[in-house]
Design a protein around this motif. Structure first.
Motif, PDB file in Angstrom:
ATOM      1  N   SER A  14      67.549 125.159  34.647  1.00  0.00           N
ATOM      2  CA  SER A  14      67.650 126.075  33.514  1.00  0.00           C
ATOM      3  C   SER A  14      66.501 127.075  33.494  1.00  0.00           C
ATOM      4  N   PRO A  15      66.681 128.221  32.838  1.00  0.00           N
ATOM      5  CA  PRO A  15      65.587 129.189  32.678  1.00  0.00           C
ATOM      6  C   PRO A  15      64.383 128.587  31.952  1.00  0.00           C
ATOM      7  N   TYR A  16      64.640 127.689  30.981  1.00  0.00           N
ATOM      8  CA  TYR A  16      63.518 127.090  30.256  1.00  0.00           C
ATOM      9  C   TYR A  16      62.630 126.251  31.177  1.00  0.00           C
ATOM     10  N   VAL A  17      63.236 125.433  32.023  1.00  0.00           N
ATOM     11  CA  VAL A  17      62.454 124.586  32.927  1.00  0.00           C
ATOM     12  C   VAL A  17      61.650 125.452  33.896  1.00  0.00           C
ATOM     13  N   ALA A  18      62.239 126.527  34.381  1.00  0.00           N
ATOM     14  CA  ALA A  18      61.516 127.435  35.264  1.00  0.00           C
ATOM     15  C   ALA A  18      60.338 128.079  34.535  1.00  0.00           C
ATOM     16  N   TRP A  19      60.567 128.487  33.297  1.00  0.00           N
ATOM     17  CA  TRP A  19      59.501 129.107  32.502  1.00  0.00           C
ATOM     18  C   TRP A  19      58.358 128.122  32.268  1.00  0.00           C
ATOM     19  N   ALA A  20      58.704 126.904  31.842  1.00  0.00           N
ATOM     20  CA  ALA A  20      57.683 125.898  31.562  1.00  0.00           C
ATOM     21  C   ALA A  20      56.922 125.525  32.826  1.00  0.00           C
ATOM     22  N   GLY A  21      57.633 125.403  33.954  1.00  0.00           N
ATOM     23  CA  GLY A  21      56.978 125.035  35.204  1.00  0.00           C
ATOM     24  C   GLY A  21      55.988 126.075  35.663  1.00  0.00           C
ATOM     25  N   ASN A  22      56.356 127.339  35.570  1.00  0.00           N
ATOM     26  CA  ASN A  22      55.447 128.406  35.981  1.00  0.00           C
ATOM     27  C   ASN A  22      54.261 128.529  35.031  1.00  0.00           C
ATOM     28  N   ARG A  23      54.481 128.188  33.778  1.00  0.00           N
ATOM     29  CA  ARG A  23      53.419 128.285  32.777  1.00  0.00           C
ATOM     30  C   ARG A  23      52.313 127.261  33.018  1.00  0.00           C
ATOM     31  N   ASN A  24      52.662 126.078  33.495  1.00  0.00           N
ATOM     32  CA  ASN A  24      51.651 125.017  33.575  1.00  0.00           C
ATOM     33  C   ASN A  24      51.251 124.630  34.998  1.00  0.00           C
ATOM     34  N   LYS A  25      51.824 125.273  36.017  1.00  0.00           N
ATOM     35  CA  LYS A  25      51.599 124.807  37.386  1.00  0.00           C
ATOM     36  C   LYS A  25      50.147 124.936  37.833  1.00  0.00           C
ATOM     37  N   ASP A  26      49.444 125.988  37.403  1.00  0.00           N
ATOM     38  CA  ASP A  26      48.056 126.164  37.841  1.00  0.00           C
ATOM     39  C   ASP A  26      47.132 125.126  37.209  1.00  0.00           C
ATOM     40  N   ALA A  27      47.373 124.810  35.940  1.00  0.00           N
ATOM     41  CA  ALA A  27      46.555 123.793  35.273  1.00  0.00           C
ATOM     42  C   ALA A  27      46.778 122.428  35.913  1.00  0.00           C
ATOM     43  N   ILE A  28      48.023 122.136  36.277  1.00  0.00           N
ATOM     44  CA  ILE A  28      48.317 120.864  36.936  1.00  0.00           C
ATOM     45  C   ILE A  28      47.643 120.801  38.290  1.00  0.00           C
ATOM     46  N   LEU A  29      47.741 121.876  39.059  1.00  0.00           N
ATOM     47  CA  LEU A  29      47.093 121.910  40.377  1.00  0.00           C
ATOM     48  C   LEU A  29      45.586 121.688  40.257  1.00  0.00           C
ATOM     49  N   LYS A  30      44.959 122.359  39.314  1.00  0.00           N
ATOM     50  CA  LYS A  30      43.508 122.210  39.132  1.00  0.00           C
ATOM     51  C   LYS A  30      43.142 120.762  38.825  1.00  0.00           C
ATOM     52  N   THR A  47      61.975 115.112  40.277  1.00  0.00           N
ATOM     53  CA  THR A  47      61.498 116.371  40.869  1.00  0.00           C
ATOM     54  C   THR A  47      62.222 117.582  40.298  1.00  0.00           C
ATOM     55  N   GLY A  48      63.475 117.416  39.900  1.00  0.00           N
ATOM     56  CA  GLY A  48      64.215 118.542  39.353  1.00  0.00           C
ATOM     57  C   GLY A  48      64.443 119.629  40.391  1.00  0.00           C
ATOM     58  N   ALA A  49      64.116 120.875  40.026  1.00  0.00           N
ATOM     59  CA  ALA A  49      64.347 122.006  40.924  1.00  0.00           C
ATOM     60  C   ALA A  49      63.311 122.105  42.029  1.00  0.00           C
ATOM     61  N   GLY A  50      62.260 121.302  41.962  1.00  0.00           N
ATOM     62  CA  GLY A  50      61.267 121.296  43.032  1.00  0.00           C
ATOM     63  C   GLY A  50      60.155 122.307  42.897  1.00  0.00           C
ATOM     64  N   LEU A  51      60.008 122.889  41.708  1.00  0.00           N
ATOM     65  CA  LEU A  51      58.974 123.914  41.541  1.00  0.00           C
ATOM     66  C   LEU A  51      57.577 123.353  41.764  1.00  0.00           C
ATOM     67  N   HIS A  52      57.262 122.252  41.101  1.00  0.00           N
ATOM     68  CA  HIS A  52      55.893 121.747  41.170  1.00  0.00           C
ATOM     69  C   HIS A  52      55.541 121.199  42.555  1.00  0.00           C
ATOM     70  N   ILE A  53      56.429 120.418  43.128  1.00  0.00           N
ATOM     71  CA  ILE A  53      56.096 119.804  44.417  1.00  0.00           C
ATOM     72  C   ILE A  53      55.912 120.866  45.491  1.00  0.00           C
ATOM     73  N   ASN A  54      56.702 121.940  45.410  1.00  0.00           N
ATOM     74  CA  ASN A  54      56.561 123.012  46.393  1.00  0.00           C
ATOM     75  C   ASN A  54      55.340 123.886  46.125  1.00  0.00           C
ATOM     76  N   TYR A  55      54.885 123.923  44.884  1.00  0.00           N
ATOM     77  CA  TYR A  55      53.654 124.646  44.575  1.00  0.00           C
ATOM     78  C   TYR A  55      52.425 123.839  44.989  1.00  0.00           C
ATOM     79  N   LEU A  56      52.498 122.526  44.821  1.00  0.00           N
ATOM     80  CA  LEU A  56      51.356 121.670  45.138  1.00  0.00           C
ATOM     81  C   LEU A  56      51.151 121.490  46.643  1.00  0.00           C
ATOM     82  N   ALA A  57      52.234 121.340  47.366  1.00  0.00           N
ATOM     83  CA  ALA A  57      52.164 120.906  48.769  1.00  0.00           C
ATOM     84  C   ALA A  57      51.228 121.733  49.653  1.00  0.00           C
ATOM     85  N   PRO A  58      51.220 123.068  49.596  1.00  0.00           N
ATOM     86  CA  PRO A  58      50.325 123.817  50.468  1.00  0.00           C
ATOM     87  C   PRO A  58      48.844 123.556  50.215  1.00  0.00           C
TER      88      PRO A  58
END
Length: 215
Positions: A14-30, A47-58
């Motif tokens: 959903s658009p909401y999950v994408a919005w929430a994931g992009n909003r918090n991904k940097d804080a989670i990575l840190k 994992t859902g759409a895979g936004l976080h795991i694909n952001y973290l992996a690199p």
């Protein structure tokens, strides 16, 4: 509600999950950089759409990431993001349903340094804490830990007025299991499976990371 926030919808694509994931991904990575091992194995639950795991992996090239979900309909999206990011340290997704232990990986084949779950508890029953703790007891290495990210209450109280408003908003949807869960309830579930809350990290936007390890 922020003007740019889509209507709350927990469906992984959903658009909401994408919005929430992009909003918090940097804080989670840190935060993850503070406690992740330099190498090893990490299993993401829901994992859902895979936004976080694909952001973290690199950022963790020597960690092998295993995505999982109970909804196999999201697997192609996870794999597509993996290819787009050229994330060779992400395995293909596997079925893991926290309510069905027969779907869980075989501990004889793989143990994990980290099991993590992001933005799930406010739209899931607190009983899934039993599943996560039991999964951890089965699949964590002796020094491994579970990391749970999201908004929570503590000792029955809201930690911020924004979390109280968010909880009220999601409860007004009428979905019985929606709502902020209490850290203490999750702790009690974890103790039944030999796990204890080791750290509680405060993150932006009134969220937390709860770290559980073996007692």
């Amino acid at each position: 509600m922020p003007d740019d926030r889509p209507i709350i919808d927990p469906y992984p694509l959903s658009p909401y999950v994408a919005w929430a994931g992009n909003r918090n991904k940097d804080a989670i990575l840190k935060a993850f950089k503070e406690f992740f091992p330099t190498r090893g194995d990490a299993l993401e639950v829901a994992t859902g759409a895979g936004l976080h795991i694909n952001y973290l992996a690199p950022h963790f090239p020597h960690i092998r990431f295993q995505p999982s979900d109970y909804d196999q309909g999201v697997f192609e999206t996870i794999k597509r993001k993996r290819l787009e990011g050229d994330n060779n340290n992400i395995a293909y997704p596997v079925l893991v349903d926290l309510a069905v232990p027969s779907t869980w990986p075989d501990a004889r084949e793989q143990l994990n340094d980290v099991i993590f779950v992001i933005n799930v508890f406010h739209v899931a029953p607190v009983s899934i804490a039993d599943g996560i703790a039991a999964l951890g007891a089965k699949l964590l290495k002796p020094t491994g830990f579970i990391a749970i990210y999201g908004p929570f209450k503590i000792d029955g109280k809201y930690t911020t007025s924004s979390n109280e408003a968010f909880d009220r908003e999601i409860r007004e949807t009428g979905v019985p299991e929606w709502g902020l869960k209490d850290v203490r309830d999750i702790e009690r579930k974890a103790r039944k499976h030999g796990l204890a809350l080791r750290r509680q990290l405060d993150l932006p936007a009134s969220n937390f990371i709860l770290l559980f390890g073996r007692s």
